[in-house]
Design a protein around this motif. Sequence first.
Motif, PDB file in Angstrom:
ATOM      1  N   CYS A  52       0.671  -1.118   0.048  1.00  0.00           N
ATOM      2  CA  CYS A  52      -0.116  -0.041  -0.062  1.00  0.00           C
ATOM      3  C   CYS A  52       0.796   1.279   0.101  1.00  0.00           C
ATOM      4  O   CYS A  52       2.128   1.245   0.261  1.00  0.00           O
ATOM      5  CB  CYS A  52      -0.917   0.029   1.092  1.00  0.00           C
ATOM      6  SG  CYS A  52      -2.519  -1.103   1.017  1.00  0.00           S
ATOM      7  N   TRP A  73      -6.458   6.330  -3.812  1.00  0.00           N
ATOM      8  CA  TRP A  73      -7.154   6.451  -2.538  1.00  0.00           C
ATOM      9  C   TRP A  73      -7.597   5.266  -1.821  1.00  0.00           C
ATOM     10  O   TRP A  73      -7.541   5.059  -0.496  1.00  0.00           O
ATOM     11  CB  TRP A  73      -8.514   7.365  -2.697  1.00  0.00           C
ATOM     12  CG  TRP A  73      -7.898   8.707  -2.899  1.00  0.00           C
ATOM     13  CD1 TRP A  73      -8.262   9.560  -3.993  1.00  0.00           C
ATOM     14  CD2 TRP A  73      -7.482   9.838  -2.249  1.00  0.00           C
ATOM     15  NE1 TRP A  73      -7.678  10.626  -3.890  1.00  0.00           N
ATOM     16  CE2 TRP A  73      -7.301  10.977  -2.714  1.00  0.00           C
ATOM     17  CE3 TRP A  73      -7.363   9.984  -0.570  1.00  0.00           C
ATOM     18  CZ2 TRP A  73      -6.802  12.151  -2.305  1.00  0.00           C
ATOM     19  CZ3 TRP A  73      -6.664  10.919  -0.248  1.00  0.00           C
ATOM     20  CH2 TRP A  73      -6.563  12.044  -1.076  1.00  0.00           C
ATOM     21  N   SER A  74      -7.764   4.236  -2.489  1.00  0.00           N
ATOM     22  CA  SER A  74      -8.200   2.828  -1.878  1.00  0.00           C
ATOM     23  C   SER A  74      -7.151   1.888  -1.648  1.00  0.00           C
ATOM     24  O   SER A  74      -7.470   0.949  -0.906  1.00  0.00           O
ATOM     25  CB  SER A  74      -9.060   2.109  -3.240  1.00  0.00           C
ATOM     26  OG  SER A  74      -8.267   1.754  -4.153  1.00  0.00           O
ATOM     27  N   GLU A  75      -5.664   2.590  -1.959  1.00  0.00           N
ATOM     28  CA  GLU A  75      -4.596   1.506  -1.532  1.00  0.00           C
ATOM     29  C   GLU A  75      -3.763   2.411  -0.752  1.00  0.00           C
ATOM     30  O   GLU A  75      -2.533   2.356  -0.798  1.00  0.00           O
ATOM     31  CB  GLU A  75      -3.869   1.199  -2.663  1.00  0.00           C
ATOM     32  CG  GLU A  75      -4.588   0.401  -3.745  1.00  0.00           C
ATOM     33  CD  GLU A  75      -4.071   0.482  -5.231  1.00  0.00           C
ATOM     34  OE1 GLU A  75      -2.725   0.283  -5.248  1.00  0.00           O
ATOM     35  OE2 GLU A  75      -4.807   0.487  -6.036  1.00  0.00           O
ATOM     36  N   SER A 112      -4.422   9.265   4.899  1.00  0.00           N
ATOM     37  CA  SER A 112      -5.421   9.576   3.823  1.00  0.00           C
ATOM     38  C   SER A 112      -5.997  11.148   4.341  1.00  0.00           C
ATOM     39  O   SER A 112      -6.269  12.105   3.348  1.00  0.00           O
ATOM     40  CB  SER A 112      -6.773   8.951   4.006  1.00  0.00           C
ATOM     41  OG  SER A 112      -6.100   7.400   3.392  1.00  0.00           O
ATOM     42  N   ASN A 129     -11.694  -3.447   4.988  1.00  0.00           N
ATOM     43  CA  ASN A 129     -12.080  -3.207   3.683  1.00  0.00           C
ATOM     44  C   ASN A 129     -12.648  -1.578   3.631  1.00  0.00           C
ATOM     45  O   ASN A 129     -13.316  -1.197   2.686  1.00  0.00           O
ATOM     46  CB  ASN A 129     -13.224  -3.925   3.014  1.00  0.00           C
ATOM     47  CG  ASN A 129     -14.644  -3.933   4.063  1.00  0.00           C
ATOM     48  OD1 ASN A 129     -14.488  -3.561   4.999  1.00  0.00           O
ATOM     49  ND2 ASN A 129     -15.561  -4.791   3.666  1.00  0.00           N
ATOM     50  N   TYR A 130     -12.502  -0.875   4.875  1.00  0.00           N
ATOM     51  CA  TYR A 130     -12.777   0.432   4.562  1.00  0.00           C
ATOM     52  C   TYR A 130     -11.675   1.103   5.371  1.00  0.00           C
ATOM     53  O   TYR A 130     -11.579   1.402   6.534  1.00  0.00           O
ATOM     54  CB  TYR A 130     -14.183   0.593   5.522  1.00  0.00           C
ATOM     55  CG  TYR A 130     -14.640   2.227   5.882  1.00  0.00           C
ATOM     56  CD1 TYR A 130     -15.504   2.733   4.632  1.00  0.00           C
ATOM     57  CD2 TYR A 130     -14.198   2.777   6.552  1.00  0.00           C
ATOM     58  CE1 TYR A 130     -15.887   4.002   4.605  1.00  0.00           C
ATOM     59  CE2 TYR A 130     -14.728   4.212   6.752  1.00  0.00           C
ATOM     60  CZ  TYR A 130     -15.395   4.643   5.772  1.00  0.00           C
ATOM     61  OH  TYR A 130     -15.834   6.266   5.644  1.00  0.00           O
TER      62      TYR A 130
END
Lengths: 183, 183
Positions: free
Chosen positions: B64, B143-145, B152, B181-182
């Motif tokens: 990540c 953004w998702s990684e 963030s 997952n969030y």
Amino acid sequence: MNYCSHCGAPVSLKTPPGDNFPRHVCDRCGTIHYQNPKVVVGALATWGDKILMCKRAIEPRYGCWTLPAGFMENNETCGEAAVRETLEEAGARIALEPMFTFVDLPHISQIHIIYRARLLDLDFQPGEESLEAILMSEEEIPWSEIAFRSVSYTLKAFFEDRRRGLFDLHTTSLSIPVPENYR
Amino acid sequence: MNYCSHCGAPVSLKTPPGDNFPRHVCDRCGTIHYQNPKVVVGALATWGDKILMCKRAIEPRYGCWTLPAGFMENNETCGEAAVRETLEEAGARIALEPMFTFVDLPHISQIHIIYRARLLDLDFQPGEESLEAILMSEEEIPWSEIAFRSVSYTLKAFFEDRRRGLFDLHTTSLSIPVPENYR
Ligand SMILES: [Zn+2]
Ligand SMILES: [Zn+2]
């Protein structure tokens, strides 16, 4: 550090693979024992034009004056630590305002963080670690009897900011230990 | 903690006189072993409109993306830690700007502090703990990684402040762990 807090075997100073600093490493179980800086948190709490000050009942600096402050604990936020220390040392309830000073003290591996705050009432009294907890105006601050340089720095910044009518975050590093008679 | 790091005897959890929290106290020598929050420090370093990001080569969050950051060491200032971590993880030299985000993570007893900074040159390369170190524009941020919520939070605050043309200190507490997952 002489022994492993995990298994009780002796530790040796060595630099682990991929690391850049020597660490205390357990000779038996291999646990690496890191040592890191500690965070001291406190509050500059006001009532009108006065500031809540505490006279220390413990060493170091027994009998000198300070703002309520102490070591941050696990599982609390920095702000919660400021509120807790103010309650413990001055028996005072506060509403916290923004972070005001952030002082690095690398020679003792500490960071001192002071928040501004407002006293919620005048029903306060010294805790076990304080001889007195009283409100002082700027003219009453005993500059030669302040316990810590981070506190003198915070008080000076506060009075300057108050005169210009604007509070900023103030950061500094007080890295050089000074003689006992110069604080 | 099972054993005294000073003398090697077993420790017991008990609340010392005058204290409000249980501590690990040595059964033989009486040493009180305090445990305190740790400070993680990093930098959001820019070159023009781009930001220096690192892809993690270590757990947690292997693969990540993050800002260069790591645990503050004894005998350094918070700013020195940010400069050192940026050099270690991205091989990059920076000029530090003011503290930008201060994030409490009480559930893991950490504070994450990120400074803004300017890259001094483009001669950088990933360190041992990074798979990649590259410059990203706002549109390129994955953004998702992103490895950590504090990263963030810092990136979002940076892009918002840059749009309005004014950088403030942003403080928050990210106290509730979120599902895998969030993020
Ligand atoms: Zn061990
Ligand atoms: Zn012991």
